[in-house]
Enzyme design. Sequence first.
Site, PDB file in Angstrom:
ATOM      1  N   LYS A 125     -91.510-101.087-108.473  1.00 20.05           N
ATOM      2  CA  LYS A 125     -90.016-101.629-108.353  1.00 20.05           C
ATOM      3  C   LYS A 125     -89.921-103.043-109.010  1.00 20.05           C
ATOM      4  O   LYS A 125     -90.638-103.885-108.559  1.00 20.05           O
ATOM      5  CB  LYS A 125     -89.747-101.662-106.872  1.00 20.05           C
ATOM      6  CG  LYS A 125     -89.651-100.348-106.236  1.00 20.05           C
ATOM      7  CD  LYS A 125     -89.640-100.455-104.790  1.00 20.05           C
ATOM      8  CE  LYS A 125     -90.898-100.636-104.125  1.00 20.05           C
ATOM      9  NZ  LYS A 125     -90.779-100.864-102.614  1.00 20.05           N
ATOM     10  N   THR A 170     -81.639-107.786 -98.418  1.00 20.37           N
ATOM     11  CA  THR A 170     -82.440-106.844 -98.885  1.00 20.37           C
ATOM     12  C   THR A 170     -83.683-106.242 -97.818  1.00 20.37           C
ATOM     13  O   THR A 170     -84.685-105.917 -98.220  1.00 20.37           O
ATOM     14  CB  THR A 170     -83.211-107.400-100.094  1.00 20.37           C
ATOM     15  OG1 THR A 170     -83.802-108.498 -99.776  1.00 20.37           O
ATOM     16  CG2 THR A 170     -82.427-107.341-101.242  1.00 20.37           C
ATOM     17  N   GLY A 173     -85.983-104.434 -95.743  1.00 18.97           N
ATOM     18  CA  GLY A 173     -86.205-103.101 -95.348  1.00 18.97           C
ATOM     19  C   GLY A 173     -85.911-102.295 -96.661  1.00 18.97           C
ATOM     20  O   GLY A 173     -85.937-100.909 -96.621  1.00 18.97           O
ATOM     21  N   THR A 174     -85.801-102.920 -97.726  1.00 17.38           N
ATOM     22  CA  THR A 174     -85.285-101.984 -98.976  1.00 17.38           C
ATOM     23  C   THR A 174     -86.580-101.053 -99.435  1.00 17.38           C
ATOM     24  O   THR A 174     -86.415 -99.979 -99.918  1.00 17.38           O
ATOM     25  CB  THR A 174     -84.987-102.911-100.384  1.00 17.38           C
ATOM     26  OG1 THR A 174     -86.003-104.031-100.442  1.00 17.38           O
ATOM     27  CG2 THR A 174     -83.727-103.426-100.003  1.00 17.38           C
ATOM     28  N   GLY A 175     -88.127-101.539 -99.227  1.00 12.80           N
ATOM     29  CA  GLY A 175     -88.769-100.841 -99.580  1.00 12.80           C
ATOM     30  C   GLY A 175     -89.245 -99.567 -98.803  1.00 12.80           C
ATOM     31  O   GLY A 175     -89.479 -98.508 -99.370  1.00 12.80           O
ATOM     32  N   CYS A 176     -88.979 -99.985 -97.335  1.00 17.07           N
ATOM     33  CA  CYS A 176     -89.066 -98.731 -96.517  1.00 17.07           C
ATOM     34  C   CYS A 176     -87.957 -97.844 -96.842  1.00 17.07           C
ATOM     35  O   CYS A 176     -88.516 -96.609 -96.756  1.00 17.07           O
ATOM     36  CB  CYS A 176     -88.880 -99.085 -94.903  1.00 17.07           C
ATOM     37  SG  CYS A 176     -89.996-100.587 -94.626  1.00 17.07           S
TER      38      CYS A 176
END
Length: 263
Positions: free
Chosen positions: A175, A206, A208-211
């Site tokens: 990402k 942003t 928790g965007t990865g989760c």
Amino acid sequence: MALPIGLTVAGTDPTGGAGIFADLKAMHSRGVYGMAAVTSLTAQNTLGVQGVYNVPADFIDKELNSIFSDEVPHAMKTGMVAEADMMTVIAEYIRKYNIPYVMDPVMIATSGDRLMTDTSMATLIDTLLPLSHIVTPNLHEAEAIANMTIRTEEDIHRALKIFVDEMGAASVIIKGGHLSGDATDYLYDGKKISTLTRARIDTDQTHGTGCTFSAVLTAELAKGRTVEEAFRTGKAYITSAIQNSPGIGKGSGPVDHFSYQGD
């Protein structure tokens, strides 16, 4: 098919923006029944991580046995897996049941807090990464795992090939949200590199965007979608989720897990 089932194996976030609570919301929003095994209890919010309690590995084994002995999920993901013995336990289930597995290598929180030791990172690379259907590092995580500095698109291409060609992941999505310019994500499946670009959204909401992104990928794989199809849905979903952030909390707030209305 029957209702698709996705499993998340990760930590908690009591404010609901990251970890298993975010994962379950994302899966639910994609029409997938979500299950969860907890690896760590965290005290965290939009301002940072205030404390972590890691669940003993033998209890994680009990959680996973309860799930898999009753109903085998169609796909699974891991998020925060802080200790090496946890990874060993989880790897046994991935090998035994051979379902699509998405690894979100959670090492550094959005707030900058480090969540994994060097020993644990080495075990992650040796044990879980080669079993993964998709690995989803952000730039900082990709730098740590590939052991290189990433500043250019050429650097990203080199890192992508390290993950797949040298470390054994089936595919990787790096990402590019931390680079300047538009937000471009890169997928490499061992054959070709695909990119998806959206205009950068000027926001700090942003958390928790990865989760959330990796949970959407897991949900799509649970439905039988291809990696490339999951990638496209995940990118569109997370873009909408950030654009429609509800503004919760005093720091880096969570995204909207129910704003995306695509197929």
